[in-house]
Design a protein around this motif. Sequence first.
Motif, mmCIF file in Angstrom:
data_model
loop_
_atom_site.group_PDB
_atom_site.id
_atom_site.type_symbol
_atom_site.label_atom_id
_atom_site.label_comp_id
_atom_site.label_asym_id
_atom_site.label_seq_id
_atom_site.Cartn_x
_atom_site.Cartn_y
_atom_site.Cartn_z
ATOM 1 N N ASP A 93 -7.984 46.991 27.830
ATOM 2 C CA ASP A 93 -7.009 47.754 27.058
ATOM 3 C C ASP A 93 -5.702 47.838 27.855
ATOM 4 O OD1 ASP A 93 -5.493 49.731 25.754
ATOM 5 O OD2 ASP A 93 -7.284 50.838 25.144
ATOM 6 N N PRO A 94 -4.576 47.416 27.270
ATOM 7 C CA PRO A 94 -3.301 47.463 28.007
ATOM 8 C C PRO A 94 -2.915 48.859 28.459
ATOM 9 C CG PRO A 94 -2.943 46.973 25.674
ATOM 10 C CD PRO A 94 -4.410 46.852 25.929
ATOM 11 N N ARG A 95 -3.430 49.899 27.793
ATOM 12 C CA ARG A 95 -3.108 51.279 28.197
ATOM 13 C C ARG A 95 -3.744 51.631 29.537
ATOM 14 N NH1 ARG A 95 -5.171 54.149 22.806
ATOM 15 N NH2 ARG A 95 -6.823 52.617 23.270
ATOM 16 N N ASN A 96 -4.719 50.823 29.962
ATOM 17 C CA ASN A 96 -5.408 51.099 31.230
ATOM 18 C C ASN A 96 -4.954 50.178 32.364
ATOM 19 O OD1 ASN A 96 -6.888 52.962 29.755
ATOM 20 N ND2 ASN A 96 -8.626 51.571 29.444
ATOM 21 N N ILE A 97 -3.910 49.405 32.103
ATOM 22 C CA ILE A 97 -3.399 48.475 33.115
ATOM 23 C C ILE A 97 -2.257 49.134 33.887
ATOM 24 C CG2 ILE A 97 -2.245 46.254 33.491
ATOM 25 C CD1 ILE A 97 -3.725 45.184 31.049
ATOM 26 N N VAL A 98 -2.311 49.023 35.213
ATOM 27 C CA VAL A 98 -1.309 49.639 36.088
ATOM 28 C C VAL A 98 -0.726 48.575 37.020
ATOM 29 C CG1 VAL A 98 -0.811 51.475 37.747
ATOM 30 C CG2 VAL A 98 -2.677 51.759 36.073
ATOM 31 N N LEU A 99 0.583 48.415 36.973
ATOM 32 C CA LEU A 99 1.273 47.547 37.923
ATOM 33 C C LEU A 99 1.588 48.358 39.172
ATOM 34 C CD1 LEU A 99 3.850 45.793 35.540
ATOM 35 C CD2 LEU A 99 1.550 45.017 36.161
ATOM 36 N N VAL A 100 1.271 47.810 40.348
ATOM 37 C CA VAL A 100 1.440 48.541 41.608
ATOM 38 C C VAL A 100 2.321 47.747 42.560
ATOM 39 C CG1 VAL A 100 0.271 49.669 43.540
ATOM 40 C CG2 VAL A 100 -0.895 49.481 41.318
ATOM 41 N N SER A 101 3.248 48.457 43.190
ATOM 42 C CA SER A 101 4.116 47.800 44.160
ATOM 43 C C SER A 101 4.654 48.822 45.148
ATOM 44 C CB SER A 101 5.300 47.116 43.452
ATOM 45 O OG SER A 101 6.242 46.639 44.385
ATOM 46 N N LYS A 102 5.062 48.334 46.316
ATOM 47 C CA LYS A 102 5.875 49.168 47.190
ATOM 48 C C LYS A 102 7.225 49.373 46.505
ATOM 49 C CE LYS A 102 5.677 46.708 50.975
ATOM 50 N NZ LYS A 102 5.916 46.333 52.393
ATOM 51 N N ASP A 103 7.848 50.515 46.745
ATOM 52 C CA ASP A 103 9.127 50.815 46.118
ATOM 53 C C ASP A 103 10.254 50.113 46.884
ATOM 54 O OD1 ASP A 103 11.043 51.831 44.494
ATOM 55 O OD2 ASP A 103 10.807 53.926 45.091
ATOM 56 N N VAL A 104 10.222 48.803 46.813
ATOM 57 C CA VAL A 104 11.218 47.946 47.446
ATOM 58 C C VAL A 104 11.747 47.010 46.368
ATOM 59 C CG1 VAL A 104 11.641 46.231 49.247
ATOM 60 C CG2 VAL A 104 9.989 48.069 49.643
ATOM 61 N N ALA A 105 13.054 46.885 46.272
ATOM 62 C CA ALA A 105 13.697 46.225 45.135
ATOM 63 C C ALA A 105 13.148 44.832 44.852
ATOM 64 C CB ALA A 105 15.206 46.165 45.365
ATOM 65 N N ASN A 106 13.083 43.985 45.880
ATOM 66 C CA ASN A 106 12.657 42.604 45.618
ATOM 67 C C ASN A 106 11.189 42.518 45.205
ATOM 68 O OD1 ASN A 106 11.826 43.252 48.297
ATOM 69 N ND2 ASN A 106 11.487 41.078 48.710
ATOM 70 N N GLU A 107 10.359 43.488 45.627
ATOM 71 C CA GLU A 107 8.956 43.486 45.219
ATOM 72 C C GLU A 107 8.793 44.070 43.814
ATOM 73 O OE1 GLU A 107 6.198 44.959 48.098
ATOM 74 O OE2 GLU A 107 7.294 44.115 49.796
ATOM 75 N N VAL A 108 9.558 45.104 43.507
ATOM 76 C CA VAL A 108 9.498 45.692 42.161
ATOM 77 C C VAL A 108 9.987 44.687 41.117
ATOM 78 C CG1 VAL A 108 10.357 47.559 40.681
ATOM 79 C CG2 VAL A 108 9.766 48.034 43.067
ATOM 80 N N SER A 109 10.909 43.820 41.519
ATOM 81 C CA SER A 109 11.451 42.846 40.570
ATOM 82 C C SER A 109 10.372 41.898 40.041
ATOM 83 C CB SER A 109 12.573 42.039 41.229
ATOM 84 O OG SER A 109 12.072 41.236 42.283
ATOM 85 N N ARG A 110 9.263 41.766 40.773
ATOM 86 C CA ARG A 110 8.170 40.910 40.310
ATOM 87 C C ARG A 110 7.533 41.459 39.033
ATOM 88 N NH1 ARG A 110 5.665 40.934 46.385
ATOM 89 N NH2 ARG A 110 7.418 39.859 47.397
ATOM 90 N N PHE A 111 7.700 42.733 38.782
ATOM 91 C CA PHE A 111 7.155 43.335 37.557
ATOM 92 C C PHE A 111 7.722 42.659 36.309
ATOM 93 C CE2 PHE A 111 5.996 47.889 39.214
ATOM 94 C CZ PHE A 111 5.031 47.324 40.021
ATOM 95 N N ASN A 112 8.926 42.101 36.416
ATOM 96 C CA ASN A 112 9.563 41.511 35.235
ATOM 97 C C ASN A 112 8.731 40.396 34.629
ATOM 98 O OD1 ASN A 112 11.822 43.196 35.349
ATOM 99 N ND2 ASN A 112 12.889 41.835 36.769
ATOM 100 N N TYR A 113 8.043 39.635 35.465
ATOM 101 C CA TYR A 113 7.193 38.564 34.943
ATOM 102 C C TYR A 113 6.088 39.142 34.061
ATOM 103 C CZ TYR A 113 9.330 35.840 38.762
ATOM 104 O OH TYR A 113 10.208 35.220 39.623
ATOM 105 N N PHE A 114 5.485 40.237 34.504
ATOM 106 C CA PHE A 114 4.392 40.864 33.759
ATOM 107 C C PHE A 114 4.919 41.530 32.484
ATOM 108 C CE2 PHE A 114 3.272 40.780 38.247
ATOM 109 C CZ PHE A 114 2.019 40.194 38.224
ATOM 110 N N ARG A 115 6.064 42.169 32.592
ATOM 111 C CA ARG A 115 6.656 42.808 31.412
ATOM 112 C C ARG A 115 7.007 41.768 30.357
ATOM 113 N NH1 ARG A 115 10.809 45.816 35.374
ATOM 114 N NH2 ARG A 115 9.536 47.600 36.072
#
Length: 476
Positions: free
Chosen positions: A246-268
């Motif tokens: 279920d997508p409601r149970n999926i959590v993207l996790v990252s250190k709060d660092v700009a270049n690492e957070v930017s990887r979320f864009n691929y998943f989004r």
Amino acid sequence: MFFAFLLISLSSCDLFKKIQDDDDTTVDTGDELEPIQGRRVYDPETGTWVVVEEAVTEKMDTIAWQEVPTTDDPPITSTGESPITGNQSNVIDVTDFGSQILNNYNISVVLPWLTDRFNAMDPNIYYNSLWAINYYNGTKMALEVLANEGLNATVSAMDSGASPSTTSGLIRGSEDLGNAHLIVGPYRRDNVALLAQYAQQREKVLVSPQSAASGISNLNPNYVQVNPTLETHSRAIIRHALENHDPRNIVLVSKDVANEVSRFNYFRDEYAIWNRGRPATPLNELLIPENEAASMERVNMAPLLQRSDTTVFIVPNWEETFVYALLRKIDVSRDPYSTVIVYGMPQWKDFEKIDFDYYEKLRVHISASVFVNSLDPKVKLFKEQYYDLYGAIPTEEAFVGYDVMLYFGRMLKKYGTKFQYALEGEEADALHTHFAFERVVRPGTTSGIETSQIEQFENKFVNILKFENYQFQKDN
């Protein structure tokens, strides 16, 4: 100076002995041949022929010489080029998209042999050269199969030296590279970029078997990338998660660092494609402050963990210390009877400090460009044949070398010099992965057949592995 590699008939010790430098005068052979023994010899001091009474004049033994064709056992040269077989390339046909079907194809394999690192007095092969050796061993096995299937090819192996200057030297001075219809290699990104530009300018096809970097070359339909990029890995991970949870149970996790957070864009972006543009609840995201990344004492996981359903964490990070701390935190925070799945990156397979009990308890999944199933009968056969030839167990790069040459050799034989435009219709199972190439189109352009719109061709298949019974197993 580059040195050729002929792995067909030379032992590994003899093969990698360093050629003596030009200024080495340990053995003085002189500029002329020694005079041949006989009863009459020329005396340079008197300028006359003289009789030598003690000369050997008995009947000499007869030696039967067997001439070995150079195509069977070609000579080692100092140009970095090692032809295996060769015929003149003549055009048999031309396809609708301008691809030439030839009676013989020229293939150049450019690998980091690192010949300059060898010591003639050291019986051991330089460690960093082993990747190229193992890769090329697999390549040679594929060439044997291709020859039996009717592919006529002139193959030259040359040393990139893991150096842009050495690779640039090959581009400027290698006749074999200039005549190549297909170039395979090299290893490092900077060298791949140089050869990609060369292939684009000279209308050749470059197949990169190792680099997973994006942005290697711009608008270059002659560049083919076997290793999926980080974006492709990320999209494969989220698709696998969405197909099973279920997508409601999926959590993207990252250190709060700009270049690492930017990887979320691929998943989004892939999540948006999954929803076909329909409004959807965004995926959950957890950003961990950098000062908490090592201990995570003040990170609260409780609101994210599901009690009656599976919680899925996706972690696009390959820093072992952070991953270890995160897995520990998830494990101590979860209900013992709840189910948690953690998706990670290919590098997790090679971590050395993490207790694999965490992988087992948290049902770790990772993406991987290479997975060799030891139970596959074809894999078993390859291992047996490889051991018979080389007296060693094949490494992963040996499988890759075999698969890449076999696949692209067949494409070359079937579709000719511009075979890349036929890749999308030729999916194939290989020993280490599945080949499913697609054209990568510049954002904002159409995906039509205009070559000016193609950035490159890339294998879009990614293996998803699950850790179960303390080993990684294929899960897609």
